[in-house]
Motif scaffolding. Structure first.
Motif: not given
Length: 250
Positions: A98-118
């Motif tokens: 959802x946010x390119x190059x955003x917050x580091x997610x537990x899945x190892x990628x950056x910018x996942x929706x969960x890191x902003x709305x959960x």
């Protein structure tokens, strides 16, 4: 949680752990489940079902369900059936970027929706904003999500800003979902759904900006009637369906 002999297990909660950006959360959930195995003297092989976010009996031709809690869960229901996909990831928007190059997610990628709305995402937003927020607010770095929404209802500027950000990102993701599958309903469940209209109003406002107009013509938003217990009802429904209960009723 249900066993192979149909026995209903207990319902419980665990604290949302956002240490190290939530990296230990899955391990804590697994540990909690294993503790229940010991408590009830059963093995994993006796387990038939465990909570999944399905909103019970759904008759609409196409529905998208999203549950907002510790994480984000979601699913597509078409003609009353849950769409799984070959690897079980169909319909899941929690790890869509959802946010390119955003917050580091537990899945190892950056910018996942969960890191902003959960829940963990909102608490992370709170801590980020507190670093530069100079006005008075009842919120502090250890405030829970319910505190954020209660403060937003009371008009606290910091809380309103955090809730609006979450609604913005969720609306962005849901607008893309609607373009892809054109559902009749979007149903919102999970603990965060208890925020009610304080969540829904900004969500719908942002959604209207992003959504393809043709896909929005027959769409409605609803809160799951079981609320935070939607996963329990979903587990019951899924287990009963796989055991052929509904066919036996015909």
């Amino acid at each position: 949680m249900f066993t192979t002999d149909g026995e209903k297990m207990d319902k419980w909660k665990i604290e949302t752990d956002i240490e190290d950006n939530g990296r230990h959360l899955s391990g804590h959930i697994i540990k909690s489940i294993k503790e229940r195995f010991v408590k009830h003297s059963i093995s994993a092989g006796n387990l038939t079902g465990i909570g999944i976010g399905v909103p019970g009996f759904v008759d609409e031709a196409s529905t998208f369900f999203v549950t907002l809690g510790t994480g984000v869960g979601s699913g597509i229901i078409v003609n009353g059936d849950l769409v799984n996909g070959p690897n079980g990831t169909a319909g899941e928007i929690d790890h869509t970027i959802t946010v390119p190059h955003g917050r580091l997610c537990t899945c190892g990628r950056e910018g996942c929706l969960e890191e902003y709305v959960a829940a963990k995402g909102l608490r992370r937003s709170l801590r980020d904003y507190l670093r530069n927020f100079r006005d008075s607010s009842p919120l502090h770095k250890d405030s829970e999500v319910i505190d954020i929404y209660e403060a937003a209802k009371a008009g606290d500027a910091l809380a309103v800003h955090i809730v609006n950000d979450a609604a913005y990102y969720l609306a962005y993701a849901l607008a893309n979902v609607v373009t892809l599958i054109n559902p009749e309903k979007i149903i919102i469940g999970g603990g965060v759904s208890a925020a009610g209209e304080k969540l829904l109003r900004p969500l719908v406002a942002h959604f209207k900006r992003f959504v393809l107009k043709e896909a929005d013509k027959s769409l409605s938003f609803e809160f799951a009637r079981p609320g935070n217990d939607a996963g329990i009802y979903g587990a019951t429904w899924l287990v009963m369906k796989r055991l052929g209960y509904f066919q036996n009723m015909l």
